[in-house]
Write an enzyme that holds these catalytic residues in place. Structure first.
Site, PDB file in Angstrom:
ATOM      1  N   HIS A   1       0.823  -1.213   0.000  1.00  0.00           N
ATOM      2  CA  HIS A   1       0.000   0.000   0.000  1.00  0.00           C
ATOM      3  C   HIS A   1       0.858   1.265   0.000  1.00  0.00           C
ATOM      4  O   HIS A   1       0.383   2.340   0.379  1.00  0.00           O
ATOM      5  CB  HIS A   1      -0.989   0.004   1.169  1.00  0.00           C
ATOM      6  CG  HIS A   1      -2.074  -1.014   1.030  1.00  0.00           C
ATOM      7  ND1 HIS A   1      -3.242  -0.774   0.353  1.00  0.00           N
ATOM      8  CD2 HIS A   1      -2.154  -2.294   1.473  1.00  0.00           C
ATOM      9  CE1 HIS A   1      -4.008  -1.863   0.391  1.00  0.00           C
ATOM     10  NE2 HIS A   1      -3.364  -2.793   1.061  1.00  0.00           N
TER      11      HIS A   1
ATOM     12  N   ALA B   1      -5.461 -15.008  -5.378  1.00  0.00           N
ATOM     13  CA  ALA B   1      -4.499 -15.349  -4.331  1.00  0.00           C
ATOM     14  C   ALA B   1      -3.592 -14.186  -3.966  1.00  0.00           C
ATOM     15  O   ALA B   1      -2.645 -14.351  -3.200  1.00  0.00           O
ATOM     16  CB  ALA B   1      -3.654 -16.549  -4.765  1.00  0.00           C
TER      17      ALA B   1
ATOM     18  N   SER C   1      -4.158 -10.650 -12.369  1.00  0.00           N
ATOM     19  CA  SER C   1      -4.746  -9.665 -13.282  1.00  0.00           C
ATOM     20  C   SER C   1      -3.663  -8.904 -14.040  1.00  0.00           C
ATOM     21  O   SER C   1      -3.755  -8.718 -15.261  1.00  0.00           O
ATOM     22  CB  SER C   1      -5.648  -8.695 -12.511  1.00  0.00           C
ATOM     23  OG  SER C   1      -4.921  -8.026 -11.502  1.00  0.00           O
TER      24      SER C   1
ATOM     25  N   ASP D   1       2.359  -3.741  -9.721  1.00  0.00           N
ATOM     26  CA  ASP D   1       2.155  -5.080 -10.257  1.00  0.00           C
ATOM     27  C   ASP D   1       2.568  -5.169 -11.722  1.00  0.00           C
ATOM     28  O   ASP D   1       3.251  -6.111 -12.135  1.00  0.00           O
ATOM     29  CB  ASP D   1       0.693  -5.493 -10.104  1.00  0.00           C
ATOM     30  CG  ASP D   1       0.284  -5.643  -8.652  1.00  0.00           C
ATOM     31  OD1 ASP D   1       1.173  -5.663  -7.780  1.00  0.00           O
ATOM     32  OD2 ASP D   1      -0.931  -5.735  -8.395  1.00  0.00           O
TER      33      ASP D   1
END
Length: 389
Positions: A38, A131, A136, A180
């Site tokens: 985060h 998971a 994605s 990501d």
């Protein structure tokens, strides 16, 4: 560990599905964020690495402005959509078609930004969805590479990561940061990626736990994670509110933590700020440990991160807490939840000769609580996205 989907069988499956051979096969990995949770959408620092597991896409160029997506992992019918449409979320797709929002969204963003066209896609994966391992982003990045190659575009990988992030933000409606997609496209074997999410600058940091007699386990807690379910978005909004009240562009810019905590009246916002600021410090400390070859000492950083995510950011979940607790009781060096939270996976750093004991302890803790048994994989820092055939 399941072998990754091979290019030749997927190409054969593509030919069976579409009646023609694909023009190529592309693969993008999932990721584990070693530390720095985060912090990405707060313009901070992260330290992810690519997994061996990922998403594979066989594709053929189309010149009719249509993207057609099929998945060997989804039972739903193929999804066909124009590449020049608006946000997928605005079209009211039913839940069984939700997986296709990612490749369609990427096709639409790349069409607008780079002028790419349509494609026929067949998707396979050995990365579990839900998971917290960024399936994605792996799907987005494999699709993005395929579309660029098929239509003769060669953007810088950092630019491509930003476009894939845009697709998830604008098309799918998930407010993810840049980590990501950057990890999936930029990581290299045997290294983590120290990424500054504000500047986009990144560099490799040596991370080979096996060389130190250690294993990094990923524990799929079997509590499904969905970044679009609202909890992630609320945390992001809270961080933005706190930054505005503190008069800084982002929480990354808070230098006087004590002063910031004294300024904020809302106890929830104080907790959010405390996590983000201290987590950025933990990323810097972890990178320093890895550069010094002190991999075993990383355990203390993982433990501190988990406690902060649990108590300050409040995104952990019972299965994650139980897994970390059981692992530490079995002699692991450290562990923490990973991903956006509210479900997904845990990582555990342990001596290789204790790994079986740690797995058994976590499995027993789940059985005692009547939970679905966890799944395990060994996390090996691997290569980023690439053309596979």
């Amino acid at each position: 560990m399941t072998a990754p989907p091979a290019a030749a069988p997927l190409a054969a499956a593509f030919e069976s599905a579409y009646g023609r051979a694909p023009d190529g096969v592309w693969r993008a990995p999932g990721r584990v964020n070693l530390i720095g949770e985060h912090t990405d959408y707060n313009d901070g620092l992260v330290l992810p690495f690519a997994l061996a597991q990922g998403v594979t896409v066989a594709a053929a160029r189309r010149d009719d402005g249509i993207v057609e997506a099929r998945s060997l992992r989804a039972s739903a019918a193929p999804v066909t959509a124009p590449v020049d449409g608006g946000p997928v979320t605005a079209e009211g797709w039913p839940r069984e078609r939700a997986w296709a929002a990612y490749p369609v969204g990427v096709a639409r963003v790349l069409h607008g930004a780079l002028g790419t066209g349509g494609a026929s896609l067949l998707i396979d994966a050995d990365l579990p969805a839900g998971a917290g391992l960024s399936s994605s982003a792996a799907l987005e990045c494999a699709t993005a590479l395929a579309l660029c190659d098929l239509h003769g575009r060669a953007p810088d990988r950092r630019e491509l990561a930003a476009l894939a992030q845009r697709a998830e933000n604008e098309q799918v409606g998930a407010p993810c940061g840049i980590m990501d997609q950057s990890a999936s496209l930029l990581c290299t074997p045997g290294n983590a990626l120290l990424l500054d999410c504000r500047s986009g600058l990144s560099g490799p940091v040596p991370f080979a736990p096996g060389d130190a007699g250690l294993t990094l386990l990923v524990v799929d807690t079997r509590a499904s994670h969905d970044i679009g379910d609202g909890g992630y978005g609320r945390r992001r909004a809270e961080c933005e509110e706190a930054a505005a009240l503190l008069g800084v562009p982002a929480l990354r810019d808070v230098e006087d933590l004590a002063g910031a905590l004294g300024t904020l009246r809302d106890p929830v916002l104080r907790r959010r700020v405390q996590h983000v600021v201290t987590e950025n410090h933990r990323v810097e400390a972890a990178a320093g440990l890895l550069r010094a070859g002190a991999v075993a000492e990383l355990g203390a950083m993982l433990n501190a991160s988990h406690l902060s995510l649990r108590d300050q950011f409040e995104v952990s979940w019972p299965q994650a807490d139980a897994a970390v607790d059981a692992a530490l009781r079995a002699g692991a060096r450290g562990g923490r939840m990973i991903g956006g939270g509210f479900g997904g996976s845990v990582i555990v750093l342990t001596a290789a000769d204790r790994a079986d004991r740690v797995r058994a302890a976590i499995t027993a803790a789940y059985a005692d609580r009547g939970w679905t048994a966890p799944a395990f994989l060994d996390a090996v820092p691997s290569a980023g996205a690439r053309r596979a055939a």
